[in-house]
Design an enzyme around this catalytic site. Structure first.
Site, PDB file in Angstrom:
ATOM      1  N   ARG A  94      85.392  35.970  66.070  1.00  0.00           N
ATOM      2  CA  ARG A  94      84.060  35.666  66.593  1.00  0.00           C
ATOM      3  C   ARG A  94      83.000  36.304  65.707  1.00  0.00           C
ATOM      4  O   ARG A  94      83.048  37.498  65.415  1.00  0.00           O
ATOM      5  CB  ARG A  94      83.908  36.175  68.032  1.00  0.00           C
ATOM      6  CG  ARG A  94      84.819  35.444  69.002  1.00  0.00           C
ATOM      7  CD  ARG A  94      84.645  35.928  70.425  1.00  0.00           C
ATOM      8  NE  ARG A  94      85.612  35.289  71.302  1.00  0.00           N
ATOM      9  CZ  ARG A  94      85.774  35.589  72.585  1.00  0.00           C
ATOM     10  NH1 ARG A  94      85.022  36.518  73.134  1.00  0.00           N
ATOM     11  NH2 ARG A  94      86.676  34.954  73.311  1.00  0.00           N
ATOM     12  N   SER A 193      83.944  32.014  74.083  1.00  0.00           N
ATOM     13  CA  SER A 193      84.120  32.301  75.502  1.00  0.00           C
ATOM     14  C   SER A 193      82.804  32.503  76.241  1.00  0.00           C
ATOM     15  O   SER A 193      82.015  31.585  76.377  1.00  0.00           O
ATOM     16  CB  SER A 193      85.038  33.523  75.657  1.00  0.00           C
ATOM     17  OG  SER A 193      85.401  33.716  77.008  1.00  0.00           O
ATOM     18  N   HIS A 194      82.558  33.721  76.690  1.00  0.00           N
ATOM     19  CA  HIS A 194      81.391  34.043  77.510  1.00  0.00           C
ATOM     20  C   HIS A 194      80.192  34.472  76.676  1.00  0.00           C
ATOM     21  O   HIS A 194      79.149  34.821  77.230  1.00  0.00           O
ATOM     22  CB  HIS A 194      81.754  35.158  78.486  1.00  0.00           C
ATOM     23  CG  HIS A 194      82.341  36.364  77.795  1.00  0.00           C
ATOM     24  ND1 HIS A 194      83.582  36.324  77.189  1.00  0.00           N
ATOM     25  CD2 HIS A 194      81.863  37.611  77.592  1.00  0.00           C
ATOM     26  CE1 HIS A 194      83.830  37.510  76.650  1.00  0.00           C
ATOM     27  NE2 HIS A 194      82.806  38.306  76.880  1.00  0.00           N
ATOM     28  N   ASP A 369      82.690  30.505  82.853  1.00  0.00           N
ATOM     29  CA  ASP A 369      82.086  30.900  81.583  1.00  0.00           C
ATOM     30  C   ASP A 369      82.071  29.712  80.631  1.00  0.00           C
ATOM     31  O   ASP A 369      82.370  28.580  81.015  1.00  0.00           O
ATOM     32  CB  ASP A 369      82.827  32.090  80.980  1.00  0.00           C
ATOM     33  CG  ASP A 369      84.224  31.739  80.491  1.00  0.00           C
ATOM     34  OD1 ASP A 369      84.820  30.793  81.037  1.00  0.00           O
ATOM     35  OD2 ASP A 369      84.723  32.405  79.561  1.00  0.00           O
ATOM     36  N   ASP A 371      83.938  28.569  78.121  1.00  0.00           N
ATOM     37  CA  ASP A 371      85.131  27.753  77.885  1.00  0.00           C
ATOM     38  C   ASP A 371      85.971  27.576  79.143  1.00  0.00           C
ATOM     39  O   ASP A 371      87.106  27.102  79.076  1.00  0.00           O
ATOM     40  CB  ASP A 371      85.970  28.323  76.751  1.00  0.00           C
ATOM     41  CG  ASP A 371      86.562  29.693  77.055  1.00  0.00           C
ATOM     42  OD1 ASP A 371      85.960  30.436  77.845  1.00  0.00           O
ATOM     43  OD2 ASP A 371      87.622  30.031  76.499  1.00  0.00           O
ATOM     44  N   ASP A 373      87.581  29.500  81.185  1.00  0.00           N
ATOM     45  CA  ASP A 373      88.788  30.251  81.520  1.00  0.00           C
ATOM     46  C   ASP A 373      88.490  31.419  82.464  1.00  0.00           C
ATOM     47  O   ASP A 373      89.397  31.962  83.090  1.00  0.00           O
ATOM     48  CB  ASP A 373      89.540  30.731  80.275  1.00  0.00           C
ATOM     49  CG  ASP A 373      88.744  31.694  79.410  1.00  0.00           C
ATOM     50  OD1 ASP A 373      87.531  31.866  79.655  1.00  0.00           O
ATOM     51  OD2 ASP A 373      89.336  32.264  78.473  1.00  0.00           O
ATOM     52  N   ARG A 374      87.222  31.788  82.587  1.00  0.00           N
ATOM     53  CA  ARG A 374      86.842  32.862  83.504  1.00  0.00           C
ATOM     54  C   ARG A 374      86.206  32.285  84.762  1.00  0.00           C
ATOM     55  O   ARG A 374      85.715  31.165  84.769  1.00  0.00           O
ATOM     56  CB  ARG A 374      85.871  33.832  82.832  1.00  0.00           C
ATOM     57  CG  ARG A 374      86.460  34.517  81.615  1.00  0.00           C
ATOM     58  CD  ARG A 374      85.512  35.542  81.037  1.00  0.00           C
ATOM     59  NE  ARG A 374      86.072  36.128  79.827  1.00  0.00           N
ATOM     60  CZ  ARG A 374      85.867  37.381  79.438  1.00  0.00           C
ATOM     61  NH1 ARG A 374      85.121  38.188  80.156  1.00  0.00           N
ATOM     62  NH2 ARG A 374      86.415  37.835  78.322  1.00  0.00           N
ATOM     63  N   SER A 458      88.086  41.253  83.867  1.00  0.00           N
ATOM     64  CA  SER A 458      86.988  40.584  83.170  1.00  0.00           C
ATOM     65  C   SER A 458      86.881  39.126  83.609  1.00  0.00           C
ATOM     66  O   SER A 458      86.640  38.241  82.802  1.00  0.00           O
ATOM     67  CB  SER A 458      87.170  40.685  81.659  1.00  0.00           C
ATOM     68  OG  SER A 458      88.446  40.208  81.267  1.00  0.00           O
ATOM     69  N   LYS A 469      94.183  32.121  80.996  1.00  0.00           N
ATOM     70  CA  LYS A 469      93.506  32.238  82.280  1.00  0.00           C
ATOM     71  C   LYS A 469      92.785  30.926  82.559  1.00  0.00           C
ATOM     72  O   LYS A 469      92.458  30.186  81.641  1.00  0.00           O
ATOM     73  CB  LYS A 469      92.537  33.418  82.285  1.00  0.00           C
ATOM     74  CG  LYS A 469      91.614  33.555  81.076  1.00  0.00           C
ATOM     75  CD  LYS A 469      90.824  34.850  81.195  1.00  0.00           C
ATOM     76  CE  LYS A 469      90.023  35.156  79.942  1.00  0.00           C
ATOM     77  NZ  LYS A 469      90.820  35.801  78.890  1.00  0.00           N
TER      78      LYS A 469
END
Length: 653
Positions: A94, A193-194, A369, A371, A373-374, A458, A469
């Site tokens: 990232r 991600s987030h 989030d 993508d 996954d959260r 998280s 996740k």
């Protein structure tokens, strides 16, 4: 302008006249759901080849036959030199978009990944390339597709508009079978991600393996090693950009034979999988009951590409229940992190905001989030901690979710996550595992048949249906529990069992783990390392630590053990060191300090503060009040302000 006949392919603004003839052949799938939002391209160098046949309804898999001959492409070797700092973290590489836009930067990492994989996972293989749709994604898809072709891949599968959630990518790798029987060997997932998105914000890339899970350290270490010595990469520069806004297959031919780009709507595969796990009819009865209200916030991330299909079309929720469900390259200018700080609109709607409102909040709310996954789970004026969430799902899974009807193989949590799941595992006599942060550790356990449900503090929760996740899975799990608890309450005057009721009953049964996390984002990396080193050094004398703690707060229990967490994988025997610093107190409280690997600049220090309360008469206290003594100890023991210059954390969850 006179429209072209459907059998004619238009070719516009291609980079070189040599590409125009012969043209690629486009096979039409006609398998769309209502169209996903189209994003503007981050860079506007080329217009893609576009098939002009209108799309048909979902499920119609007809193909155009005949048409122009396959387009031919050649392979070019491009000289390059290494870039510093291309070491993948817990969730890939990232950096800021501007870093990835440097000539050769993305290409170096992709080629280093191809070089790290076994030959059979590249040559003749099927590779997935998609992500959360953040800025630069569409350009990255075209670049990686051309490199996959040059490296001998047989085909690339791309999500419509480059959109595919991280859990959906895992599901596609594991479950999807192509028309010719092909299966994916792995995937490049384009996500940070987030983290925020946009021209000056973050971009990321990670590689997932054939089991659907993130590449293990043995592979990421090899990728990093390759990035330090790379001198050339392969790319099919004369392969035209493919129109990824239209479902269908575009075919080419190169030195090693045919190469296809298959653009498809991944929500179809994902929904099919979800229906094998949950009782959609039971959830639909809940969501369509006039007594139950629901709100889902995608934070303008990729979850929006699935939300309408699942919650509205399949489960009957009103479309007004969806917030921010149009995916955007910059996430609408927001921060796509599903927590109480960044999911402001949802927090207000659920009655947890600062402003007062006479409007009654929904019974249930959730956020995703970037993508998808959260997840964040909320009840009416009530926040469910992720640590409690995974414990409650595990405690209720067998009776509420058909997929788990025969029992759980085991449960697992990341080390910083509260011990709420441990207590459930002990009470239900389940196998239990504590692993480092990073979903690949759960994946090993799942592949070995040792774990069914797992979670991270998280905001990540999941099960062995995939190897990532899964934010939408977590929401469906909660809706399943609510549907089961309320199966006799949806009609008549019976009061609904609420999210808060479920959580408080769980605390009464298992005790409560008061828990919070303080994030200090983008701090000086050198100062962060010094802070962590000092905490490790202090562990050599717990008597001195306890003396210092008593000077800070006399009402805090003594530290009885302290270490730097190390994990030996029970499946492959690999050892992961330096996974976080732990201070364990005599009353079951914990302080954990960890450097996060998910930021793109500087360092993020995370402090995890936990206190266990078994007395059911004391489980209803305000969390901040209950944790205040330990928070005071954590910040002063670590000398947080001295090392970082920060008087307060960036985010508290």
């Amino acid at each position: 302008m006179v429209p072209l006949h459907p059998s004619v392919r238009s070719v516009r603004s291609l980079p070189s006249p040599a590409i125009i003839s012969p043209r690629p052949r486009r096979h039409r799938h006609h398998t769309t759901t209502p169209s996903l939002p189209s994003h503007s391209r981050s860079l506007h160098h080329h217009r893609p080849l576009r098939a002009t046949t209108p799309l048909a309804s979902r499920g119609d898999r007809r193909r155009d036959v005949g048409g122009p001959t396959m387009g031919l492409f050649t392979v070019t070797k491009k000289a390059t030199t290494p870039f510093e700092g291309q070491k993948p973290g817990t969730s890939g590489l990232r950096k800021k978009v501007t870093v990835f836009q440097q000539p050769h930067y993305l290409q170096n990492f992709v080629q280093s990944t191809f070089n790290a994989l076994p030959a059979e996972e590249v040559k003749g293989a099927t590779i997935v390339v998609s992500g959360d749709g953040r800025y630069f994604s569409k350009d990255a898809v075209q670049i990686i597709t051309k490199m996959a072709a040059a490296n001998g891949a047989r085909r690339v599968w791309v999500g419509l508009n480059s959109l595919m959630s991280t859990p959906a990518v895992s599901a596609v790798i594991r479950e999807r079978v192509g028309a010719d029987g092909s299966k994916a060997t792995g995937a490049f997932i384009l996500t940070a991600s987030h983290n925020p998105g946009g021209p000056t914000e973050d971009f990321g890339i990670k590689y997932n393996m054939g089991n659907g899970g993130p590449a293990p350290e043995s592979v990421t270490d090899k990728i990093f090693s390759n990035t330090t010595t790379i001198s050339e990469y392969l790319i099919a520069e004369d392969l035209p950009d493919v129109d990824i806004s239209v479902v269908g297959v575009t075919s080419f031919s190169g030195p090693e034979g045919p190469f296809d780009v298959d653009v498809f709507d991944s929500s179809i595969d994902y929904i099919k999988l979800m229906k094998t796990i949950f009782d959609f009819e039971a959830i639909k009865k809940l969501l369509t009951s006039p007594k139950f209200t629901f709100c889902y916030d995608a934070l303008h991330g990729v979850a929006g590409a699935y939300a309408k299909h699942i919650f509205v079309e399949e489960l009957g929720a009103d479309e007004s229940s969806l917030l921010n469900c149009v995916p955007k390259e910059d996430f609408g200018g927001g921060h796509p992190d599903p927590n109480l700080t960044y999911a402001k609109e949802l927090v207000e709607q659920m009655g947890l905001g600062k402003s007062s409102s006479n409007v009654e909040p929904p019974e249930f709310g959730a956020a995703a989030d970037g993508d998808a996954d959260r997840n964040m789970i909320l009840g009416k004026r009530f926040f469910v901690t992720p640590s409690d969430s995974v414990a409650i799902i595990a405690a209720n899974a067998v009776q509420s979710i058909p997929y788990f009807a025969s029992g759980l193989k085991g449960v697992a949590r990341s080390m910083p996550t509260s011990a709420a799941l441990d207590v459930v595992a002990k009470n239900l006599n389940l196998k239990f595992f504590e692993v480092p942060t990073g979903w690949k550790f759960f994946g090993n356990l799942m592949d070995a048949g040792m774990c069914s449900i797992c979670g991270e503090e998280s905001f990540g929760t999941g099960s062995d249906h995939i190897r990532e996740k899964d934010g939408i899975w977590a929401v469906l799990a909660w809706l399943s529990i609510l549907a089961f608890k309320n199966k006799d309450n949806l009609e008549g005057d019976n009061k609904l069992v609420s999210v808060e009721d479920i959580v408080r009953q769980h605390w009464a049964t298992y005790g409560r783990h008061y828990y919070t996390r303080y994030d200090y984002e983008n701090v000086d990396a050198g100062a962060a390392k010094e802070l962590m080193a000092n905490l490790v050094s202090m562990q050599s004398s717990l008597s001195d630590v306890n003396k210092l703690i008593k000077e800070i707060r006399s009402d805090v229990s003594e530290v009885v053990a302290a270490d730097e967490f190390e994990y030996k994988d029970p499946v492959d025997g690999s050892v992961s060191k330096h996974q976080g610093i732990r201070y364990l107190f005599g009353d079951g409280s914990r302080l954990v300090f960890r450097l996060s690997g998910t930021g793109s600049v500087g360092a993020t220090i995370r402090v995890y503060i936990e206190q266990y309360e078994k007395d059911s008469s004391k489980t209803g206290r305000d969390s901040q009040d209950a944790l205040a003594p330990l928070v005071d100890v954590a910040l002063k023991l670590s000398k947080m302000q001295e090392y970082t210059g920060r008087s307060a954390p960036t985010v508290i969850t």
